[in-house]
Design a protein around this motif. Structure first.
Motif, PDB file in Angstrom:
ATOM      1  N   ASN A   6     -16.214 -15.124   7.532  1.00  0.00           N
ATOM      2  CA  ASN A   6     -14.769 -14.913   7.526  1.00  0.00           C
ATOM      3  C   ASN A   6     -14.360 -13.767   6.605  1.00  0.00           C
ATOM      4  O   ASN A   6     -13.494 -12.948   6.945  1.00  0.00           O
ATOM      5  CB  ASN A   6     -14.057 -16.196   7.108  1.00  0.00           C
ATOM      6  N   ILE A   7     -14.978 -13.710   5.433  1.00  0.00           N
ATOM      7  CA  ILE A   7     -14.667 -12.617   4.506  1.00  0.00           C
ATOM      8  C   ILE A   7     -15.121 -11.286   5.093  1.00  0.00           C
ATOM      9  O   ILE A   7     -14.406 -10.269   5.006  1.00  0.00           O
ATOM     10  CB  ILE A   7     -15.331 -12.859   3.136  1.00  0.00           C
ATOM     11  N   LEU A   8     -16.298 -11.278   5.684  1.00  0.00           N
ATOM     12  CA  LEU A   8     -16.835 -10.041   6.263  1.00  0.00           C
ATOM     13  C   LEU A   8     -15.884  -9.476   7.309  1.00  0.00           C
ATOM     14  O   LEU A   8     -15.619  -8.260   7.332  1.00  0.00           O
ATOM     15  CB  LEU A   8     -18.207 -10.308   6.888  1.00  0.00           C
ATOM     16  N   GLU A   9     -15.343 -10.331   8.161  1.00  0.00           N
ATOM     17  CA  GLU A   9     -14.424  -9.864   9.201  1.00  0.00           C
ATOM     18  C   GLU A   9     -13.153  -9.277   8.593  1.00  0.00           C
ATOM     19  O   GLU A   9     -12.639  -8.262   9.062  1.00  0.00           O
ATOM     20  CB  GLU A   9     -14.087 -11.010  10.157  1.00  0.00           C
ATOM     21  N   LYS A  10     -12.641  -9.921   7.540  1.00  0.00           N
ATOM     22  CA  LYS A  10     -11.440  -9.391   6.884  1.00  0.00           C
ATOM     23  C   LYS A  10     -11.723  -8.028   6.253  1.00  0.00           C
ATOM     24  O   LYS A  10     -10.909  -7.110   6.339  1.00  0.00           O
ATOM     25  CB  LYS A  10     -10.941 -10.379   5.821  1.00  0.00           C
ATOM     26  N   LEU A  11     -12.880  -7.889   5.636  1.00  0.00           N
ATOM     27  CA  LEU A  11     -13.223  -6.625   4.990  1.00  0.00           C
ATOM     28  C   LEU A  11     -13.409  -5.512   6.019  1.00  0.00           C
ATOM     29  O   LEU A  11     -12.989  -4.374   5.805  1.00  0.00           O
ATOM     30  CB  LEU A  11     -14.486  -6.778   4.141  1.00  0.00           C
ATOM     31  N   LYS A  12     -14.032  -5.856   7.142  1.00  0.00           N
ATOM     32  CA  LYS A  12     -14.194  -4.857   8.208  1.00  0.00           C
ATOM     33  C   LYS A  12     -12.833  -4.375   8.694  1.00  0.00           C
ATOM     34  O   LYS A  12     -12.634  -3.186   8.961  1.00  0.00           O
ATOM     35  CB  LYS A  12     -14.991  -5.451   9.374  1.00  0.00           C
ATOM     36  N   GLY A  13     -11.891  -5.294   8.792  1.00  0.00           N
ATOM     37  CA  GLY A  13     -10.552  -4.932   9.246  1.00  0.00           C
ATOM     38  C   GLY A  13      -9.810  -4.031   8.271  1.00  0.00           C
ATOM     39  O   GLY A  13      -8.902  -3.301   8.663  1.00  0.00           O
TER      40      GLY A  13
ATOM     41  N   VAL B 229      -8.809   4.073  -5.144  1.00  0.00           N
ATOM     42  CA  VAL B 229      -8.784   2.767  -5.823  1.00  0.00           C
ATOM     43  C   VAL B 229      -7.613   1.884  -5.396  1.00  0.00           C
ATOM     44  O   VAL B 229      -7.686   0.656  -5.505  1.00  0.00           O
ATOM     45  CB  VAL B 229      -8.770   2.940  -7.365  1.00  0.00           C
ATOM     46  N   GLU B 230      -6.546   2.480  -4.894  1.00  0.00           N
ATOM     47  CA  GLU B 230      -5.403   1.662  -4.458  1.00  0.00           C
ATOM     48  C   GLU B 230      -5.785   0.737  -3.308  1.00  0.00           C
ATOM     49  O   GLU B 230      -5.143  -0.306  -3.080  1.00  0.00           O
ATOM     50  CB  GLU B 230      -4.218   2.560  -4.048  1.00  0.00           C
ATOM     51  N   GLU B 231      -6.840   1.090  -2.559  1.00  0.00           N
ATOM     52  CA  GLU B 231      -7.289   0.249  -1.447  1.00  0.00           C
ATOM     53  C   GLU B 231      -7.864  -1.077  -1.936  1.00  0.00           C
ATOM     54  O   GLU B 231      -7.868  -2.068  -1.203  1.00  0.00           O
ATOM     55  CB  GLU B 231      -8.349   0.996  -0.627  1.00  0.00           C
ATOM     56  N   ILE B 232      -8.363  -1.109  -3.169  1.00  0.00           N
ATOM     57  CA  ILE B 232      -8.943  -2.334  -3.712  1.00  0.00           C
ATOM     58  C   ILE B 232      -7.876  -3.412  -3.891  1.00  0.00           C
ATOM     59  O   ILE B 232      -8.130  -4.602  -3.680  1.00  0.00           O
ATOM     60  CB  ILE B 232      -9.678  -2.039  -5.033  1.00  0.00           C
ATOM     61  N   GLU B 233      -6.672  -3.011  -4.258  1.00  0.00           N
ATOM     62  CA  GLU B 233      -5.587  -3.996  -4.401  1.00  0.00           C
ATOM     63  C   GLU B 233      -5.267  -4.649  -3.060  1.00  0.00           C
ATOM     64  O   GLU B 233      -4.915  -5.832  -3.003  1.00  0.00           O
ATOM     65  CB  GLU B 233      -4.337  -3.334  -4.985  1.00  0.00           C
ATOM     66  N   LYS B 234      -5.400  -3.892  -1.977  1.00  0.00           N
ATOM     67  CA  LYS B 234      -5.169  -4.457  -0.642  1.00  0.00           C
ATOM     68  C   LYS B 234      -6.220  -5.519  -0.318  1.00  0.00           C
ATOM     69  O   LYS B 234      -5.916  -6.541   0.300  1.00  0.00           O
ATOM     70  CB  LYS B 234      -5.205  -3.343   0.409  1.00  0.00           C
ATOM     71  N   VAL B 235      -7.447  -5.283  -0.751  1.00  0.00           N
ATOM     72  CA  VAL B 235      -8.512  -6.269  -0.536  1.00  0.00           C
ATOM     73  C   VAL B 235      -8.205  -7.547  -1.301  1.00  0.00           C
ATOM     74  O   VAL B 235      -8.287  -8.655  -0.754  1.00  0.00           O
ATOM     75  CB  VAL B 235      -9.879  -5.695  -0.984  1.00  0.00           C
ATOM     76  N   LYS B 236      -7.843  -7.403  -2.567  1.00  0.00           N
ATOM     77  CA  LYS B 236      -7.534  -8.578  -3.387  1.00  0.00           C
ATOM     78  C   LYS B 236      -6.386  -9.382  -2.796  1.00  0.00           C
ATOM     79  O   LYS B 236      -6.433 -10.619  -2.743  1.00  0.00           O
ATOM     80  CB  LYS B 236      -7.204  -8.146  -4.818  1.00  0.00           C
ATOM     81  N   THR B 237      -5.360  -8.685  -2.326  1.00  0.00           N
ATOM     82  CA  THR B 237      -4.202  -9.360  -1.725  1.00  0.00           C
ATOM     83  C   THR B 237      -4.592 -10.101  -0.453  1.00  0.00           C
ATOM     84  O   THR B 237      -4.141 -11.229  -0.209  1.00  0.00           O
ATOM     85  CB  THR B 237      -3.098  -8.334  -1.412  1.00  0.00           C
ATOM     86  N   ALA B 238      -5.466  -9.491   0.340  1.00  0.00           N
ATOM     87  CA  ALA B 238      -5.879 -10.099   1.612  1.00  0.00           C
ATOM     88  C   ALA B 238      -6.713 -11.358   1.413  1.00  0.00           C
ATOM     89  O   ALA B 238      -6.699 -12.257   2.258  1.00  0.00           O
ATOM     90  CB  ALA B 238      -6.665  -9.078   2.433  1.00  0.00           C
ATOM     91  N   LEU B 239      -7.427 -11.442   0.297  1.00  0.00           N
ATOM     92  CA  LEU B 239      -8.357 -12.561   0.080  1.00  0.00           C
ATOM     93  C   LEU B 239      -7.823 -13.616  -0.886  1.00  0.00           C
ATOM     94  O   LEU B 239      -8.277 -14.764  -0.852  1.00  0.00           O
ATOM     95  CB  LEU B 239      -9.693 -12.037  -0.451  1.00  0.00           C
TER      96      LEU B 239
ATOM     97  N   GLY C  35     -11.331  -1.693   6.539  1.00  0.00           N
ATOM     98  CA  GLY C  35     -11.981  -0.389   6.563  1.00  0.00           C
ATOM     99  C   GLY C  35     -12.646   0.036   5.262  1.00  0.00           C
ATOM    100  O   GLY C  35     -12.796   1.234   4.997  1.00  0.00           O
ATOM    101  N   VAL C  36     -13.065  -0.934   4.456  1.00  0.00           N
ATOM    102  CA  VAL C  36     -13.739  -0.611   3.190  1.00  0.00           C
ATOM    103  C   VAL C  36     -15.248  -0.684   3.370  1.00  0.00           C
ATOM    104  O   VAL C  36     -15.754  -1.277   4.331  1.00  0.00           O
ATOM    105  CB  VAL C  36     -13.301  -1.583   2.073  1.00  0.00           C
ATOM    106  N   GLY C  37     -15.992  -0.079   2.441  1.00  0.00           N
ATOM    107  CA  GLY C  37     -17.434  -0.234   2.436  1.00  0.00           C
ATOM    108  C   GLY C  37     -17.801  -1.652   2.009  1.00  0.00           C
ATOM    109  O   GLY C  37     -17.087  -2.254   1.193  1.00  0.00           O
ATOM    110  N   ILE C  38     -18.876  -2.173   2.549  1.00  0.00           N
ATOM    111  CA  ILE C  38     -19.254  -3.554   2.266  1.00  0.00           C
ATOM    112  C   ILE C  38     -20.728  -3.621   1.869  1.00  0.00           C
ATOM    113  O   ILE C  38     -21.603  -3.122   2.585  1.00  0.00           O
ATOM    114  CB  ILE C  38     -19.031  -4.467   3.498  1.00  0.00           C
ATOM    115  N   LEU C  39     -20.995  -4.239   0.728  1.00  0.00           N
ATOM    116  CA  LEU C  39     -22.360  -4.526   0.286  1.00  0.00           C
ATOM    117  C   LEU C  39     -22.548  -6.040   0.295  1.00  0.00           C
ATOM    118  O   LEU C  39     -21.654  -6.787  -0.116  1.00  0.00           O
ATOM    119  CB  LEU C  39     -22.609  -3.994  -1.127  1.00  0.00           C
ATOM    120  N   VAL C  40     -23.711  -6.480   0.752  1.00  0.00           N
ATOM    121  CA  VAL C  40     -24.016  -7.907   0.827  1.00  0.00           C
ATOM    122  C   VAL C  40     -25.282  -8.175   0.017  1.00  0.00           C
ATOM    123  O   VAL C  40     -26.343  -7.625   0.321  1.00  0.00           O
ATOM    124  CB  VAL C  40     -24.214  -8.370   2.286  1.00  0.00           C
ATOM    125  N   TYR C  41     -25.156  -9.014  -1.022  1.00  0.00           N
ATOM    126  CA  TYR C  41     -26.301  -9.368  -1.858  1.00  0.00           C
ATOM    127  C   TYR C  41     -26.863 -10.706  -1.380  1.00  0.00           C
ATOM    128  O   TYR C  41     -26.133 -11.693  -1.307  1.00  0.00           O
ATOM    129  CB  TYR C  41     -25.871  -9.497  -3.316  1.00  0.00           C
TER     130      TYR C  41
END
Length: 273
Positions: free
Chosen positions: A89-96, A157-167, A98-104
């Motif tokens: 679910n998180i992966l799909e939101k992040l793809k939407g 960096v402003e895009e990171i705030e959008k990620v935090k808000t979405a999650l 448009g940010v880079g995604i790393l998976v550990y």
């Protein structure tokens, strides 16, 4: 016994991602005095033990923001994983977004872990993330997901705030930023501060003090449980404001300076039991 919990990137490591001779010397002196030293990092274990200075130390290593704990003899003590359904679910939101995604994972980082990406251009990062097939991760047997990182180029960096808000508030996770241009998502049980308390309980220890060193947003969690928190001179203002002490930068051996001059841990006359 004092517990000294130390972040790596931006804290113990300088801008060349090395532990300086002076910092290594102070680590060895603290250990010789009988203090409990812990490396408490967002890095994966494989990226920690590549460091030559670490290879020569016998100290606990807490990786991936407290998701994976290793003893001083490199034995796995604890793991906190994200449920696969939460990861999807998180992966799909992040793809939407448009940010880079790393998976550990327990198989390593996909398409990479963070340290090898330092210094990469926006074009190189875009190509890495856009060409990687994330579906292949789920094909692995006995897969364990430890962390996702949403990553943007430093000028976005402003895009990171959008990620935090979405999650925010939508998943049972911990979120923190190790650098201003990322946000890291782990299990709610994974947290640098919780890891320190968990280790104390697992080892049946009672720390006289917990002294935490850090420079990033993910270090605020260890500051919360510390009796004394030390922010690096290169830390963002928010992190410095939350600290008890501000030392020199990581390129000025701020860790060793704080130990010797600000905290005077190596000048103390008390007996360490």
């Amino acid at each position: 016994m004092k517990c000294i919990s130390i972040d790596l990137d931006g804290t113990l490591l300088n801008s060349q991602h090395e532990i300086s001779v002076e910092n290594e010397k102070v680590l060895n002196e603290l250990k010789a005095q009988g203090h409990c030293l812990i490396l408490n990092t967002g890095r994966a274990y494989a990226d920690v033990i590549k460091l030559k200075a670490v290879q020569n130390m016998e100290i606990p290593i807490f990786c991936i923001n407290g998701s994976v704990l290793y003893s001083e003899t490199r034995e796995l003590m604890y793991e906190a994983v994200l449920p696969i359904s939460t990861y999807k679910n998180i992966l799909e939101k992040l793809k939407g977004l448009g940010v880079g995604i790393l998976v550990y994972t327990n198989y390593g980082g996909f398409p990479s872990t963070l340290p090898p990406l330092h210094g990469k251009s926006k074009q190189e990062l875009d190509e890495l993330f856009q060409t990687f097939n994330y579906d292949t991760i789920l094909e692995k047997d006995n897969l364990k997901i430890y962390k996702l990182i949403a990553l943007v180029h430093p000028d976005q960096v402003e895009e990171i705030e959008k990620v935090k808000t979405a999650l925010e508030g939508k998943f049972d996770i911990s979120m923190a930023s190790s650098f201003p241009n990322n946000v890291e998502m782990t299990s709610s049980e994974a947290h640098k501060g919780k890891a320190l308390l968990r280790y104390q309980q697992m080892m049946n220890l009672s720390f006289e003090e917990i002294i935490a060193f850090g420079d990033g947003g993910n270090d605020l969690a260890q500051f919360e449980v510390a009796t004394t928190s030390v922010a690096m001179g290169n830390a963002p203002a928010l992190v410095q404001q939350k600290a008890d002490i501000i030392t020199k930068t990581n390129d000025e051996d701020g860790f060793s300076y704080a130990v010797r001059e600000l905290l005077q841990l190596l000048n103390a006359k008390e007996t360490i039991l």
